[in-house]
Design an enzyme around this catalytic site. Sequence first.
Site, PDB file in Angstrom:
ATOM      1  N   CYS A  21       0.816  -1.225   0.000  1.00  0.00           N
ATOM      2  CA  CYS A  21       0.000   0.000   0.000  1.00  0.00           C
ATOM      3  C   CYS A  21       0.854   1.283   0.000  1.00  0.00           C
ATOM      4  O   CYS A  21       0.566   2.238  -0.731  1.00  0.00           O
ATOM      5  CB  CYS A  21      -0.949   0.002   1.191  1.00  0.00           C
ATOM      6  SG  CYS A  21      -0.219  -0.643   2.701  1.00  0.00           S
TER       7      CYS A  21
ATOM      8  N   HIS B  89      -2.917   6.293   4.643  1.00  0.00           N
ATOM      9  CA  HIS B  89      -1.478   6.390   4.914  1.00  0.00           C
ATOM     10  C   HIS B  89      -0.977   7.756   4.423  1.00  0.00           C
ATOM     11  O   HIS B  89      -1.331   8.190   3.319  1.00  0.00           O
ATOM     12  CB  HIS B  89      -0.703   5.323   4.141  1.00  0.00           C
ATOM     13  CG  HIS B  89      -0.887   3.922   4.643  1.00  0.00           C
ATOM     14  ND1 HIS B  89      -1.609   3.586   5.769  1.00  0.00           N
ATOM     15  CD2 HIS B  89      -0.408   2.740   4.151  1.00  0.00           C
ATOM     16  CE1 HIS B  89      -1.567   2.282   5.947  1.00  0.00           C
ATOM     17  NE2 HIS B  89      -0.849   1.742   4.974  1.00  0.00           N
TER      18      HIS B  89
END
Length: 339
Positions: free
Chosen positions: A132, A244
């Site tokens: 990710c 994130h």
Amino acid sequence: MAKLWNVAVVGATGAVGGQMIECLEERNFPVGKIRYLASARSAGEVLEFKGKPVMVEELTRDSFEGIDIALFSAGGDRSRDFCPAAAAAGAVCIDNSSAWRMDPDVPLVVPEVNPHAIADYRKKGIIANPNCSTIQMVVALKPLHDHAVIRRIVVSTYQAVSGTGKKAIEELQKQVVTLFQGKSPEVATYPHQIAFNCLPQIDSFGDNGYTKEEMKMVHETRKILEANIGVTATAVRVPVFYGHSESVNIETENKLTVATARELLAKAPGVELVDDPATSSYPMAIDAAGQDLTLVGRIREDESIANGLNLWVVADNIRKGAATNAVQIAEILIEKYLR
Ligand code: NAP
């Protein structure tokens, strides 16, 4: 009538699997038959697809008969064990785990960056979805690399707990409540309390002192960008549920001004430029969560070197960092290769 494709979601009961189901629905992927697979613990549980009930089945080697595309997000061990069986049964696997990412016969794909690599799916019947943190970074860096040639990347990540899956999301919720009640929180998922804390450890440490997550960013970035770029990473888990964030410093071969970088990023696929310091406008996890774009801002020259730039890059780790990226790959696969 357009062809329909039989799809298996492996890890359908998990954080990423659940989002994959939503992405298939939202993007109106032409699904014929859908099969939900998970562990024996979840067999018999009933989930939905487009409002219709679908029963979760236990993942076995025989689960892939008649399946065209298998979306895997049930951990590396399951991917290592079951992707070959799925491929042998004729399914193309799109795998979210790290099991196959660095296999030279498995393409590692971010559709905005290296869609051409998908052609190599024929070698093993497997396509790997990158980590990710790597996905959002390369989406932001690809247009800058094409223009100015990136030589070195220094990245620090601020990663949400959803990156660890459902149990970590629940643990952060519980720890926050417990702490507000004045009690000691239970610590199970991470080595330390995550509520109101930052952990400079994601996954286990290697002999070189870096964590596996940090080294994934090094190796995967080079494979996807097809360039021997110097990459050094510090990966940090923060008490955020979704999204994130990354501080990214790049050194380029050719001069890249802030104005040019903004221009390039404003028209880059999959990117939204959010960069107006005057109005305190910059990418934030709460804005990135629940959508598919990679937000880029805080663009400024690194005044300590000749050709350097700093950026702040934020994306939804479960969507663009996992499920959406996988479904985008599936879309290219059916449009260009499977037919
Ligand atoms: P999760 O919420 O813990 O879900 C794990 C899934 O795997 C569940 O569906 C679980 O089924 C299934 N599973 C576990 N053991 C199994 C077994 N023995 N046989 C069959 N199925 C089994 O984890 P997640 O966050 O969705 O992550 C899943 C995978 O995606 C991991 O490989 C992870 O590295 C990768 N990934 C995650 C992210 C992220 O941001 N979360 C991003 C990129 C990649 P049960 O419910 O039956 O246990």
